[in-house]
Design a protein around this motif. Sequence first.
Motif, PDB file in Angstrom:
ATOM      1  N   UNK A  84     -34.042 -12.668  19.316  1.00  0.00           N
ATOM      2  CA  UNK A  84     -33.561 -11.313  19.569  1.00  0.00           C
ATOM      3  C   UNK A  84     -32.463 -10.962  18.571  1.00  0.00           C
ATOM      4  N   UNK A 111     -33.232  -9.372  34.380  1.00  0.00           N
ATOM      5  CA  UNK A 111     -33.888  -9.947  33.191  1.00  0.00           C
ATOM      6  C   UNK A 111     -33.027  -9.814  31.952  1.00  0.00           C
ATOM      7  N   UNK A 141     -30.143 -12.476  32.436  1.00  0.00           N
ATOM      8  CA  UNK A 141     -30.636 -13.838  32.187  1.00  0.00           C
ATOM      9  C   UNK A 141     -30.510 -14.238  30.721  1.00  0.00           C
ATOM     10  N   UNK A 142     -30.406 -13.233  29.820  1.00  0.00           N
ATOM     11  CA  UNK A 142     -30.276 -13.562  28.396  1.00  0.00           C
ATOM     12  C   UNK A 142     -28.883 -14.093  28.043  1.00  0.00           C
ATOM     13  N   UNK A 146     -28.342 -18.772  31.053  1.00  0.00           N
ATOM     14  CA  UNK A 146     -29.256 -19.723  30.413  1.00  0.00           C
ATOM     15  C   UNK A 146     -28.799 -21.153  30.687  1.00  0.00           C
ATOM     16  N   UNK A 169     -30.793 -23.897  33.085  1.00  0.00           N
ATOM     17  CA  UNK A 169     -31.275 -25.101  32.400  1.00  0.00           C
ATOM     18  C   UNK A 169     -30.614 -26.359  32.948  1.00  0.00           C
ATOM     19  N   UNK A 181     -33.382 -15.250  40.499  1.00  0.00           N
ATOM     20  CA  UNK A 181     -33.530 -13.911  41.072  1.00  0.00           C
ATOM     21  C   UNK A 181     -32.951 -13.898  42.482  1.00  0.00           C
ATOM     22  N   UNK A 230     -37.892 -23.339  36.994  1.00  0.00           N
ATOM     23  CA  UNK A 230     -37.153 -22.241  37.627  1.00  0.00           C
ATOM     24  C   UNK A 230     -37.820 -21.880  38.947  1.00  0.00           C
ATOM     25  N   UNK A 252     -42.446 -12.578  38.335  1.00  0.00           N
ATOM     26  CA  UNK A 252     -41.192 -13.267  38.031  1.00  0.00           C
ATOM     27  C   UNK A 252     -41.286 -14.068  36.749  1.00  0.00           C
ATOM     28  N   UNK A 272     -40.902 -11.779  33.918  1.00  0.00           N
ATOM     29  CA  UNK A 272     -39.516 -11.318  33.805  1.00  0.00           C
ATOM     30  C   UNK A 272     -38.618 -12.417  33.232  1.00  0.00           C
ATOM     31  N   UNK A 273     -38.953 -13.666  33.518  1.00  0.00           N
ATOM     32  CA  UNK A 273     -38.180 -14.769  32.919  1.00  0.00           C
ATOM     33  C   UNK A 273     -38.355 -14.788  31.408  1.00  0.00           C
ATOM     34  N   UNK A 274     -39.562 -14.469  30.951  1.00  0.00           N
ATOM     35  CA  UNK A 274     -39.777 -14.406  29.503  1.00  0.00           C
ATOM     36  C   UNK A 274     -38.954 -13.258  28.903  1.00  0.00           C
ATOM     37  N   UNK A 275     -38.955 -12.111  29.571  1.00  0.00           N
ATOM     38  CA  UNK A 275     -38.111 -11.003  29.109  1.00  0.00           C
ATOM     39  C   UNK A 275     -36.645 -11.442  29.090  1.00  0.00           C
ATOM     40  N   UNK A 276     -36.280 -12.318  30.027  1.00  0.00           N
ATOM     41  CA  UNK A 276     -34.920 -12.841  30.100  1.00  0.00           C
ATOM     42  C   UNK A 276     -34.646 -13.959  29.109  1.00  0.00           C
ATOM     43  N   UNK A 277     -35.585 -14.246  28.214  1.00  0.00           N
ATOM     44  CA  UNK A 277     -35.321 -15.229  27.163  1.00  0.00           C
ATOM     45  C   UNK A 277     -35.368 -16.680  27.609  1.00  0.00           C
ATOM     46  N   UNK A 278     -36.011 -16.952  28.751  1.00  0.00           N
ATOM     47  CA  UNK A 278     -36.082 -18.350  29.213  1.00  0.00           C
ATOM     48  C   UNK A 278     -36.993 -19.196  28.342  1.00  0.00           C
ATOM     49  N   UNK A 279     -37.897 -18.499  27.605  1.00  0.00           N
ATOM     50  CA  UNK A 279     -38.738 -19.111  26.572  1.00  0.00           C
ATOM     51  C   UNK A 279     -39.867 -20.007  27.097  1.00  0.00           C
ATOM     52  N   UNK A 280     -39.552 -20.979  27.963  1.00  0.00           N
ATOM     53  CA  UNK A 280     -40.586 -21.877  28.481  1.00  0.00           C
ATOM     54  C   UNK A 280     -40.283 -22.152  29.941  1.00  0.00           C
ATOM     55  N   UNK A 290     -44.963 -19.130  28.645  1.00  0.00           N
ATOM     56  CA  UNK A 290     -44.301 -19.410  27.371  1.00  0.00           C
ATOM     57  C   UNK A 290     -44.170 -18.127  26.565  1.00  0.00           C
TER      58      UNK A 290
END
Lengths: 571, 571
Positions: free
Chosen positions: A38, A142, A145-146, A151, A155, A530, B177, B213, B216-224, B252
Motif C-alpha cells: 500500500x 478493515x 486492521x492495517x 497487525x 499475529x 472483529x 484469525x 470476514x 475483509x481481512x485481506x482488505x485489512x492487509x492481513x495478507x495470509x 491470500x
Amino acid sequence: PLLPSHVKHNFSSFVARTNTCGELRSAHVGQKVTLYGWIQYQRQGLFLVLRDFQGLTQIIIPQDEACSHVKKLLSNAPVESVVRVTGIVSLRPPGQENPKMPTGDIEVKVETAEILNSCRKLPFEIKDFIKKSEALRMQYRYLDLRSSQLQYNLRLRSQIVMRMREYLCNLHGFVDVETPTLFKRTPGGAKEFLVPSREAGKFYSLPQSPQQFKQLLMVGGLDRYFQVARCYRDEGSRPDRQPEFTQIDIEMSFVDQGGIQRLIEGLLQYSWPEERGPITTPFPSVTYEEALADYGTDKPDTRFDMKIVDISDFSRSLGIRFVQNALSYPHGTVKAICIPQGMFLGQEQQSELVQALKMQVDDVVLLAAGEHKQCSALGSLRVESADLLEAAGLVLRDPTAFHFLWVVDFPLFLPKEENPTELESAHHPFTAPHPSDMTLLYSDPTKVRSQHYDLVLNGNEVGGGSIRIHNAELQRFVLEKVLKEDSEVLSHLLDALEFGAPPHGGIALGLDRLISLIIGAPSIRDVIAFPKSFRGRDLMGSAPDYVTPEELESYHIQVSWPVAEAEAKKN
Amino acid sequence: PLLPSHVKHNFSSFVARTNTCGELRSAHVGQKVTLYGWIQYQRQGLFLVLRDFQGLTQIIIPQDEACSHVKKLLSNAPVESVVRVTGIVSLRPPGQENPKMPTGDIEVKVETAEILNSCRKLPFEIKDFIKKSEALRMQYRYLDLRSSQLQYNLRLRSQIVMRMREYLCNLHGFVDVETPTLFKRTPGGAKEFLVPSREAGKFYSLPQSPQQFKQLLMVGGLDRYFQVARCYRDEGSRPDRQPEFTQIDIEMSFVDQGGIQRLIEGLLQYSWPEERGPITTPFPSVTYEEALADYGTDKPDTRFDMKIVDISDFSRSLGIRFVQNALSYPHGTVKAICIPQGMFLGQEQQSELVQALKMQVDDVVLLAAGEHKQCSALGSLRVESADLLEAAGLVLRDPTAFHFLWVVDFPLFLPKEENPTELESAHHPFTAPHPSDMTLLYSDPTKVRSQHYDLVLNGNEVGGGSIRIHNAELQRFVLEKVLKEDSEVLSHLLDALEFGAPPHGGIALGLDRLISLIIGAPSIRDVIAFPKSFRGRDLMGSAPDYVTPEELESYHIQVSWPVAEAEAKKN
C-alpha cells in the motif's frame, strides 16, 4: 521477532512477490525485486513509501522520459492504493540512511509498476486513526486492521496459540477435539443464547463452555483433551465483555490439582513470547482465605505490596464507639492498608481518593465487621490508591512485570444472593470437594472447600478449573441434596459417571484476556479481529439486524414487540 | 504411528502413571510400573486385560495369601471399571507370548491396585457395540468413544489438523484469525440459523462460512489468513450432513488460481498421514466442461475409467427415430458408457441396473439432447454401475488409492431453477470472472467462466474456492445488474473494496468429509466426537429442547405453535 529463531516463515511462497516490504537490507543491493503493498506516503513524484504487514520500503520513482508512464502512474495514485512495483535494490545515497527503519539502508529504484486497486478518499488519515472514536474505528475495522499495532496483536495471538498447540499436541499427547456449539440449555443457563430449531418450540443453546463435553470425553477414554473453544455468553451490556469469546479448554484423566498447575505453567512458559522476557515457574499459590485477608480480593495484583493489615488489637484501645461496636461482633475485625508515600499525593489526588472513599478530611480509613465485604472494600481501595499514586507519577506496578498467581481452596458453595439460606455452586456443580472436607459435605456444606483453582495474572483472572466429581452418587448428592436442582436435565452426565468414569480435572484459560495482558492492550477488543461493541453490536456490518416474519416462520417463532413499538407500528 | 517419527509425545507427563497400556515391551522387564486403565476382560481371578487409548496390557493378579485383598478387589470389579495397578513387568512364560499384541511379550505382576470407579452393568457388551443401532451408539456416545476405531479417528483428525497448522502458520506465514459466528443474515441466507438478540425483532445469524470476514481481512492487509472455522447450515434433514461442521478456511492476497492450487497440494502432502502412502502433486486438472463431458458430473471419481463417449456419428446411421430426433436439436448428441465386463454381472445385478435406469430388457443405454442433464444421468449411471460391479466382486476402485482432481473454469452464473430467465451465482457473488471472459460479462453473462476451482477426491467434493472480485465497481455490477440483488446489505463489503482492497483469493476444505475419506469411514459422523443425528438432534443430551416462555421473554420472541399443537394445548 515474535517466534523462536528456528521457525522461518516463507511469506512469499505461492505469489509473484520476491520479498515483503520489511525484508530488504544492504545485502540485497543489486537484486531485482517485486514488492506488493500500500502507498503509505508519496512525495512530489520523486519517491514513495510502500507498506505491507512486515514493514516499509522506500521506492524511488524514475524521472527519465522513457519511464514517464510509470512516474505518472505512481504520482497520481492516492495514498492507500495497492500497487506492484518491480525494480533494483540500491544503497541510499550517503547521509540519507534511516537507522530507525529496518530497511533504512536501501531503496528500490522502480522499473515497472502497476496500480492493482486505487483507494478512494479516506474519511480520515490512517495515521490519525487511533485518535478517532472507537465507534468509527469499528465501523471501518478493515482500515484499522492495517495499523501496525493491530497487525502485531493478531499475529502475536496466532503465534502464541500455535505454540500452545505444539506444547499440548506434539509434546504432551493432547487430542484437539471439536465439541458442539449447538446443544441444549444447561440448568441455570440464563446467559446462554438460544437458537430456534425447525421443531416447533424446541431450541438449541449456545454453550458458555464445553464443560459437559470435555467431561464426557474423559468418560470416553480420550485421556487428554484440548480445544481452542469458541464460547458464548449473553450478558447484555457489560464493558469489555464479548458475546462470543475464546478459551483454551483443557481436560485430563488421572490428574490432580498439582498436575494441572504444572501443565499450565509449562504451557505458558513454552508459548510465552521471547520479547516479553522470561517467566519463572512454579507460580506462587495462595488460598482463597489468604487472598481475601491480604488483598481483599480473590484475584490479587501481586506486583505491589500494600497488603491489608489486621489492626484489631490496636483499635481496641482507641475508644471509638463504632470501632468498639464492630469488634464486639463474632467475626469483628478492624483492618487497614498503608498507602506508601501517600503524602506524595498532590492536594487534588488526595481529595480524589477522599471522594472515591467518601472520606471526610482527617478521617482514617478503618473498615470493620462482616469480614468478606469488609475485605473486598479494602481490596478495591488498594487498587484505586495504586491507580492514583501512578497517576501522580509513582511507579508501583512495573508494566513489564508478569505476576502469575494460583488461588486455591475456594469454598465449594456460596449462599445465594437472593436467598442466603439456600446454596449455589461457587463455580459449577461438577467441581469436586476438597478431599479433607468430604465429611463436612454431609454435615456443614458451607464449610467445604473445593478443588477449584484460579490462575491470576497481574490482578486479572485469566483461567480457572477444577478436579471434577467422577462419582455418580456424589454428583447426584450435590445436585439434588445440596443445590436442590432437578438432576433430570443432566441425566446423560450422571449416567456417564456410572459407566467407569475416570478421575479427571481440567482448566480453561481466557485467551482474549490473556493475550491483551501480554500485549498490554487496554481492552480485549484490541486482540480480536472483529469485536462487537459493548452492546453486542457489530458496527461494521450492522448485526444484529431485523429479519422478515417469513424468515421466522420455518422456526415457528414470532417477535413479541414491546407495547410501545407495537402501538407505533399499528398507527 | 500416526505422526512422523521425530514427534515424540509424552503421554505420562503430569500424572502418576509411568506408562500407557500400549507401551511396555521386553526391554521394560524388571521395572516397577503404574498403569491406569479400564478392565477389558477378567478371568477367574487369575489375570485381566487392562485397556487405555494406547493399547492393552495383560495384568497378572497375585494369588498368594498376603495379597488376598488385591485379588478380591480385582476379581470383583466389573468390566469397564477404571483401575490403577502397580507392579513389576515380567516376561510371559515361554509359549504364552501373543505376537498379535504389541505388548504380547510381557505381563505385569500386580503388587498394589485401586478401583478408581466401578462400572455399572452395561446395556450391551462394548465389543458388540459396533453392531448396535447407530441411535443407541449415539445415545451412549461416551461408551462408543472408547472403541479403538473412534479413538483412532479422532486422534488422526487432531494430528492432521496440527500438521496443516504447522504448514500454514510455521512454514508459510499464515495468520490464524478467529472471525465472528454471531453476524447478520447474508442475502439469500435461507439456510442460516438465527439467534435472537435482546433488542426486540433483531437477530444474529450463524454464518455458513467466514467468507465476508476473510475478504475483509485481506482488505485489512492481513495478507495470509487461515482458520479452522466452525460453520453452520440449517438444511433440515439431509443424510450425512451436520448442522455445524468445520472447514479449513484460507485466504491470500496477491495470489492467482495456480498459487492457491500449489498451496493446497503442499498442504495435503505435508499433512498426509504416512500410513496412507504418499500422494503425488501437482493434482491433475480438468475443466468443468470436460468433467461433464467425460464423467457426467463436476466431481468425477477418476479411480476408474468408464468415461462417457460421444457416439453421435455412429448413432446417425442407426435409423432409430428418437435418436434421430435428438440429434436434430442444436446441441443434440448421443453418448454412452461402456461397462467393462458388464456380463460379469449376475442376473440379479443386471436386473437391478436395468431397474435403476428404468431400462427395458435388451435396451441399449443411449441418452440424448440437453447436454447437461444428459451427462449427469450418464454420470450417475457410471457410479451405480461401478457399485454393482464391485458388489459382484470386481475391484474397480482401489480402496487404498487417493485420486485428487482440480475442476476449474466453472460457469460464473447459472439460470435460476425456479425462473430460468434470471441468473444466480453458480457459487457466490464474490467470485471473479475468468480474465478471458471479461467482455462477455456485459454482453452475454451466461457464457462467462469464473475463477472458481473445486478440489475433488475420489468423486467427492472436498474443497472449493476462487479468486475474488476486488474491484468495487465490478462487484456492484455483478450484484445489481446481473443478479438483480439489493447491494445495500453488503454495503460494508462494497465500501471496503473501494479503500485499496488487494487482489485476493482463497479456498475452504471440508474437514469432516476429507478426514472421513482419508480414514475410509462410511459417514462424517465417524470423525466427529459428538455428531447430531440426520434430523439435527443430539441423542445423548436431547438437544434441541423445549424452553419456558419466561426464558423467551428477554429475547422478545414467542413460539408460534402449529394449529394442531396449539389446539391440543388448549384442550
